[in-house]
Motif scaffolding. Structure first.
Motif, PDB file in Angstrom:
ATOM      1  N   ILE A 139     -15.693  -3.525  -0.765  1.00 37.12           N
ATOM      2  CA  ILE A 139     -14.270  -3.241  -0.951  1.00 37.12           C
ATOM      3  C   ILE A 139     -13.827  -4.056  -2.164  1.00 37.12           C
ATOM      4  O   ILE A 139     -13.576  -5.255  -2.062  1.00 37.12           O
ATOM      5  N   LEU A 140     -13.766  -3.421  -3.319  1.00 32.94           N
ATOM      6  CA  LEU A 140     -13.390  -4.141  -4.538  1.00 32.94           C
ATOM      7  C   LEU A 140     -11.893  -4.402  -4.588  1.00 32.94           C
ATOM      8  O   LEU A 140     -11.452  -5.408  -5.141  1.00 32.94           O
ATOM      9  N   LEU A 141     -11.104  -3.486  -4.023  1.00 30.74           N
ATOM     10  CA  LEU A 141      -9.659  -3.663  -3.931  1.00 30.74           C
ATOM     11  C   LEU A 141      -9.228  -3.266  -2.522  1.00 30.74           C
ATOM     12  O   LEU A 141      -9.536  -2.169  -2.058  1.00 30.74           O
ATOM     13  N   SER A 142      -8.528  -4.151  -1.851  1.00 30.39           N
ATOM     14  CA  SER A 142      -8.111  -3.895  -0.479  1.00 30.39           C
ATOM     15  C   SER A 142      -6.939  -2.919  -0.442  1.00 30.39           C
ATOM     16  O   SER A 142      -6.102  -2.899  -1.343  1.00 30.39           O
ATOM     17  N   ALA A 143      -6.884  -2.137   0.620  1.00 32.31           N
ATOM     18  CA  ALA A 143      -5.771  -1.210   0.814  1.00 32.31           C
ATOM     19  C   ALA A 143      -4.605  -1.924   1.483  1.00 32.31           C
ATOM     20  O   ALA A 143      -4.789  -2.864   2.249  1.00 32.31           O
ATOM     21  N   LYS A 144      -3.418  -1.459   1.191  1.00 33.87           N
ATOM     22  CA  LYS A 144      -2.225  -1.939   1.877  1.00 33.87           C
ATOM     23  C   LYS A 144      -2.158  -1.283   3.251  1.00 33.87           C
ATOM     24  O   LYS A 144      -2.374  -0.086   3.381  1.00 33.87           O
ATOM     25  N   GLU A 145      -1.876  -2.064   4.287  1.00 33.96           N
ATOM     26  CA  GLU A 145      -1.788  -1.502   5.632  1.00 33.96           C
ATOM     27  C   GLU A 145      -0.417  -0.873   5.850  1.00 33.96           C
ATOM     28  O   GLU A 145       0.612  -1.477   5.549  1.00 33.96           O
ATOM     29  N   ASN A 146      -0.422   0.352   6.364  1.00 31.26           N
ATOM     30  CA  ASN A 146       0.806   1.118   6.566  1.00 31.26           C
ATOM     31  C   ASN A 146       0.947   1.556   8.019  1.00 31.26           C
ATOM     32  O   ASN A 146      -0.030   1.577   8.778  1.00 31.26           O
ATOM     33  N   GLU A 147       2.159   1.943   8.381  1.00 27.61           N
ATOM     34  CA  GLU A 147       2.365   2.642   9.636  1.00 27.61           C
ATOM     35  C   GLU A 147       1.866   4.080   9.479  1.00 27.61           C
ATOM     36  O   GLU A 147       1.889   4.643   8.382  1.00 27.61           O
ATOM     37  N   LEU A 148       1.406   4.681  10.557  1.00 30.09           N
ATOM     38  CA  LEU A 148       0.935   6.057  10.491  1.00 30.09           C
ATOM     39  C   LEU A 148       2.087   7.006  10.163  1.00 30.09           C
ATOM     40  O   LEU A 148       3.198   6.842  10.664  1.00 30.09           O
ATOM     41  N   ASP A 149       1.795   7.990   9.311  1.00 28.62           N
ATOM     42  CA  ASP A 149       2.769   9.020   8.959  1.00 28.62           C
ATOM     43  C   ASP A 149       2.541  10.201   9.900  1.00 28.62           C
ATOM     44  O   ASP A 149       1.688  11.058   9.665  1.00 28.62           O
ATOM     45  N   TRP A 150       3.312  10.263  10.987  1.00 28.70           N
ATOM     46  CA  TRP A 150       3.080  11.270  12.018  1.00 28.70           C
ATOM     47  C   TRP A 150       3.380  12.681  11.545  1.00 28.70           C
ATOM     48  O   TRP A 150       2.774  13.655  12.022  1.00 28.70           O
ATOM     49  N   ASN A 151       4.286  12.852  10.610  1.00 25.48           N
ATOM     50  CA  ASN A 151       4.577  14.186  10.094  1.00 25.48           C
ATOM     51  C   ASN A 151       3.360  14.773   9.383  1.00 25.48           C
ATOM     52  O   ASN A 151       3.019  15.951   9.560  1.00 25.48           O
ATOM     53  N   THR A 152       2.695  13.941   8.566  1.00 24.99           N
ATOM     54  CA  THR A 152       1.507  14.420   7.871  1.00 24.99           C
ATOM     55  C   THR A 152       0.358  14.633   8.845  1.00 24.99           C
ATOM     56  O   THR A 152      -0.399  15.605   8.722  1.00 24.99           O
TER      57      THR A 152
END
Length: 311
Positions: A245-258
């Motif tokens: 993992i060269l660049l970490s992802a930002k943690e998000n809440e799940l997008d339930w609509n998508t």
């Protein structure tokens, strides 16, 4: 004097007498065991090597031995080798590859299954199985692979029962957009494809086997990562467990609509969601066949890479 990354680069380029990328410099150095002369080289030696050469060119003045002869791809040569009788080589044509992007899926699945950050079961999403609708409507909607991290292996049964009673769990859903290679010409297209396909998940990642070693490329990738939160993973075909993992992802809440739309459009994704729901009801993973297969031995991995001609 200690042996440095710059010493290594000079030695390799001299021996090859041609412009080289930092990826090829490091590969040749490893083949000749020159990397063992370094006191340390870390987990991302190609990136370190590129940064050292880049700084030397920008700030080294007359003492800098390098020159950059091409930006895309980034190729470096030694100033002392440039003479009227030693012409600068043109960048080599892009190597044609015979394997498909989906041939990399099992490697990525095996990495995220074994990596401590993910510990994830994955499922490939087949775009062609989606409902056919108006052209462009589903473009950049589907990720290549989705993954689920269950809490079952992280906590004992008593703690899981307490978490469930408190309506709290530690499940995490990942989404991956996978490419064979990325350079400046494709970076923004591929990155925003990952933004569109994967931002609905707890963590979204762009994944590649090869990427441009130009430090300017990494600077742009870091800027995009900071602005949009999509992480970046480099696959390692020598040892998939050493993918990074060269660049970490930002943690998000799940997008339930998508998520709802993906379930409506794609049966593979709907099956993935239904599997998660069923497993959580019984507090265990019931059937590993619901997920993508992973390598069980190093020999199996090496044979797979060889059979698919991945290099």
């Amino acid at each position: 004097m200690p042996y440095t990354f710059l010493d290594l680069a000079v030695e390799v380029i001299k021996s090859q007498n041609k412009p080289m990328s930092v990826y090829d410099i490091w590969k040749k150095a490893v083949e000749n065991n020159l990397h063992k002369k370094l006191s340390k080289y870390g987990k991302t030696p190609e990136q370190t090597l590129g940064a050292r050469i880049y700084v030397s060119i920008k700030q080294g003045g007359d003492d800098n031995p390098f020159t950059q002869v091409s930006k895309r791809p980034a190729l470096f040569f030694l100033k002392e080798l440039i003479t009227s009788s030693t012409p600068i080589l043109e960048p080599e044509a892009e190597e044609k590859v015979s394997y498909k992007e989906r041939d990399l899926h099992k490697i990525l699945s095996s990495f995220v299954f074994s990596d401590s950050h993910f510990k994830s079961y994955t499922k490939t999403i087949y775009h062609e199985s989606s409902t056919k609708k108006k052209k462009g409507k589903n473009e950049w909607l589907h990720p290549d692979i989705v993954g689920i991290r269950y809490p079952f292996d992280d906590y004992c049964e008593d703690i899981r029962h307490l978490m469930n009673a408190m309506a709290h769990n530690k499940c995490k859903i990942f989404s991956f957009e996978l490419k064979r290679s990325i350079d400046f010409s494709t970076l923004r297209e591929y990155f925003f494809q990952a933004v569109s396909n994967s931002s609905w998940a707890n963590e979204g990642y762009l994944v590649a086997l090869k990427y441009d070693q130009d430090p300017d490329f990494m600077d742009e990738l870091r800027r995009l990562n900071s602005a949009f939160g999509i992480g970046f993973i480099q696959l390692n075909i020598e040892d998939y467990t050493q993918s990074e993992i060269l660049l970490s992802a930002k943690e998000n809440e799940l997008d339930w609509n998508t998520i709802d739309r993906l379930c409506e459009e794609n049966p593979d994704f709907k099956a993935f969601i239904n599997t998660i729901t069923s497993d959580l009801k019984v507090d265990t993973m019931r059937n590993s066949n619901d997920f993508d297969t992973v390598f069980s031995t190093d020999e199996e991995f090496q044979e797979y890479v060889k059979s698919k001609n991945i290099k």
